[in-house]
Design a protein around this motif. Sequence first.
Motif, PDB file in Angstrom:
ATOM      1  N   SER A 216       0.700  -1.064   0.340  1.00 29.74           N
ATOM      2  CA  SER A 216       0.028   0.182  -0.165  1.00 29.74           C
ATOM      3  C   SER A 216       1.031   0.972   0.185  1.00 29.74           C
ATOM      4  O   SER A 216       1.764   0.892   1.035  1.00 29.74           O
TER       5      SER A 216
ATOM      6  N   GLN B  17       1.229  -0.107   7.542  1.00 29.58           N
ATOM      7  CA  GLN B  17       0.083  -1.110   8.007  1.00 29.58           C
ATOM      8  C   GLN B  17       0.655  -2.325   8.893  1.00 29.58           C
ATOM      9  O   GLN B  17       1.127  -2.160   9.708  1.00 29.58           O
TER      10      GLN B  17
ATOM     11  N   ARG C 211      -5.131  -0.012   8.933  1.00 29.54           N
ATOM     12  CA  ARG C 211      -4.402   1.284   9.468  1.00 29.54           C
ATOM     13  C   ARG C 211      -4.531   2.250  10.103  1.00 29.54           C
ATOM     14  O   ARG C 211      -6.171   2.516   9.072  1.00 29.54           O
TER      15      ARG C 211
ATOM     16  N   ASN D  53      -8.026   0.946  11.361  1.00 33.32           N
ATOM     17  CA  ASN D  53      -9.309   0.787  10.609  1.00 33.32           C
ATOM     18  C   ASN D  53      -9.182  -0.478   9.484  1.00 33.32           C
ATOM     19  O   ASN D  53      -7.421  -0.575   9.057  1.00 33.32           O
TER      20      ASN D  53
ATOM     21  N   PHE E  88      -8.581  -2.374   5.639  1.00 35.88           N
ATOM     22  CA  PHE E  88      -8.576  -2.168   4.355  1.00 35.88           C
ATOM     23  C   PHE E  88      -8.313  -3.341   2.975  1.00 35.88           C
ATOM     24  O   PHE E  88      -7.642  -4.646   4.399  1.00 35.88           O
TER      25      PHE E  88
ATOM     26  N   GLU F 179      -6.574  -1.100  -3.593  1.00 36.45           N
ATOM     27  CA  GLU F 179      -7.122  -1.171  -2.028  1.00 36.45           C
ATOM     28  C   GLU F 179      -8.271  -0.358  -1.936  1.00 36.45           C
ATOM     29  O   GLU F 179      -8.839   0.610  -2.638  1.00 36.45           O
ATOM     30  N   SER F 180      -9.477  -1.277  -1.587  1.00 35.81           N
ATOM     31  CA  SER F 180     -10.246  -0.439  -0.958  1.00 35.81           C
ATOM     32  C   SER F 180     -10.041  -0.567   0.430  1.00 35.81           C
ATOM     33  O   SER F 180      -9.585  -1.590   1.374  1.00 35.81           O
ATOM     34  N   GLN F 181     -10.900   0.608   0.951  1.00 32.15           N
ATOM     35  CA  GLN F 181     -11.572   0.283   3.050  1.00 32.15           C
ATOM     36  C   GLN F 181     -12.667  -0.084   3.064  1.00 32.15           C
ATOM     37  O   GLN F 181     -13.276   0.298   2.996  1.00 32.15           O
TER      38      GLN F 181
ATOM     39  N   LYS G 240     -14.443   2.709   8.441  1.00 33.13           N
ATOM     40  CA  LYS G 240     -13.865   4.299   8.204  1.00 33.13           C
ATOM     41  C   LYS G 240     -14.678   4.421   9.628  1.00 33.13           C
ATOM     42  O   LYS G 240     -14.461   6.084   9.339  1.00 33.13           O
TER      43      LYS G 240
END
Length: 750
Positions: free
Chosen positions: A134, A139, A155, A158, A160, A170-172, A175
């Motif tokens: 990332s 991380q 991270r 949260n 990921f 990459e997505s989260q 949140k």
Amino acid sequence: MRRISFVLMILLSSVALPALAGQKLDLKSITQGVFRPETMAAVEPMSDGETYTQISRDGKQIVKYSFRTGKQVGVLFDVATARGAQVSRVDGYIMSPDGTRMLIQTQTKSIYRHSFTATYYIYNIANNRLEPLSEGGPQQTPLFSPDGNQIAFVRDNNIFLVKLLYDNAESQVTKDGERNKVINGLPDWVCEEEFSHNRAMVFSADSKQIVWVRYDESEVKEYSMMLFKGMNPEREEYAAYPGFYTYKYPKAGEQNARLSLLSYDIKSHQTRTLQLPLDADGYIPRIIATADPSKVAVFTLNRHQDCLKVYMANPLSTVCQLVIEDNVDKYINENVFAHVKITDHNIVLTSERDGYNHIYLYNLNGQLLRSVGDLEPSVLRLGESAHTIVTDVYGYNETTGDIFFAALNDGPTDQQVFVNHKNGKTDCLTPKKGWSSAVFSSDFKNFLCTWSDLNTPPQITLNSVLGGSSVRTTATLIDNKALADKYNSYDMGTKELFIFTTPDTKLCGWMVKPVGFDPSKRYPVVMYQYGGPGNQQVKNTWNIGMNGQGAILEQYLAQQGYIVVCVDNRGTGGRGAEFEKCTYLRLGELEAKDQVEAALWLGRQSYVDKDRIAIWGWSYGGWNTLMSMSEGRPVFRCGVAIAPPTCWRYYDTVYTERFMRTPKENGKGYNEVTPIARASQLSGALLLCHGLADDNVHYQNTAEYVEALVQADKDFRQLVYTNRNHSIYGGNTRNHLFRQCFNFFNEHLK
């Protein structure tokens, strides 16, 4: 004063080590690790059953070795030849389930005992290419999906997700993570520290779901530590004005984080809250994926920690089915969670339900299939009764039905490696007396054995399991002969194990006598101890003593003319639940009594000067030092307490309440059994040492105890270490600390 009713001294391995006159130990060299043994770090068995991997000594390569011969058979990663991104060294690595990729860990920065941030890189073994996991910052706890095509990580509290088949998109996932408020996928401070883990998320077996624990710590009270500029390292931001490090720390009886169990559907992006029947103030010490996509094993504890439940959680339906419940007198030992093994169809758990830590094998539906209890001892050591205590579980072979484990079976001081077969028969794979541990190949046909005893540094051998108790040693990988030769070139004293009987119990100990020991002389004695619940210091192993390394600090003291002794009091491990849990609700009372009894017994030996006995310890050993010096019988000339708890009201919920319950439930235990309450009874000269940035045992403990001593008009000395944590190290710190301690002993005992 009651007399000792019976004394039995058994000396093991008591032949003096050869020494060359005039060779003296240097404290600074000791603290710099000159006598540290060679070991094998970061060993990972490969799924092929034939090989294992290890980081090279210079941190530049990840090397593959044969489990049959111990010889190198390949290099999986090399910083010098990898294409793409560049790294200078490898701190750690994670192999993908299919063995085609690795995560390379670099630039590691410690947070607490188990947690850290790092920069990770994805390494493709086939094309020798390295690329960042990332670009968004360091991380924590990255995790491959079972199919090897996705990586989840944390991270800034949260979760990921990186999809490797979609150009590492990459997505989260979450949140709502925020420091000191909400944590996703990681344990909070207290669960990390007291349940010994740093990840709280898993993939489902089909790689379609992520399941994690969410910690809402918004209502948990904060603790702040003052930080200064300091040195090694310098904190320039505090050059003119000090600052604070503030974090969530639930103290005994206070509000814990609120826990919930969630799942995330990777395809639909739907988040679900699972229906886990968890007490409002309960714990989730582990979640572990199974081979069934509809089952994630979730382990829960009530706040009293005497009821363990295992649920199978369905990430899609959110239903959680109870499959195992274990109710144990007083409390569940934390080591249960470290020993859990889950295979395709089975769960291996340990439990003290019958008074001793034994193994229980279940299927995934919670049906008990068999147990491994007391084994037949080969030779009883130190006069102990014949009870088996399991100390580690290495795994379960579903093909053969064999369970591989380590246990104390010949008394509390020696550990061997065993295999229990499907027919109930158990074989010892490492019969040699001493302390043995193992790393098995994935097919359990070979294992690395680390063995040592009091007088022999660790030796690491490669062994093949031939059947039954038959084992063939195929290679010696590390013999530490150079260390043994160096160690033996100094004036080293004898190391001995012994046992004696008090009016209440039998206690085991070890003793280091000076070279040229003369039984007609009377020597001063320094007693080292830890003494906390489940801990064990008295073992037939090389790594004993305050600083390990063959009791090297104790040998240094012996060269100054001291006898050094360590005794495991009641409350310690290796001898069953009754011996360990008798301190329940009044931590420190029986422990201190036993240390005083040990000092009285020593004082009756012809070679001990009863008026020159000291005691010291670190952490719980510091608590035990203070309790022993204020027990009521003035047997100690002086003592040193390093980073000591001084009142359990100041310590965390999980550890403290496991043994003391809450202050509301056990006010007398908290109020009466504490060094602060007994400050006026302190006998002997005292040195207190503490780090100002101790996130574990807060400096508050020493500050409040110091005030109690002042008001009780008791003299003492105090050392405070700037910006140092519970381990009090960095730069010259450890050398300085030990020198002050030994100067203090010399001042009061010589």
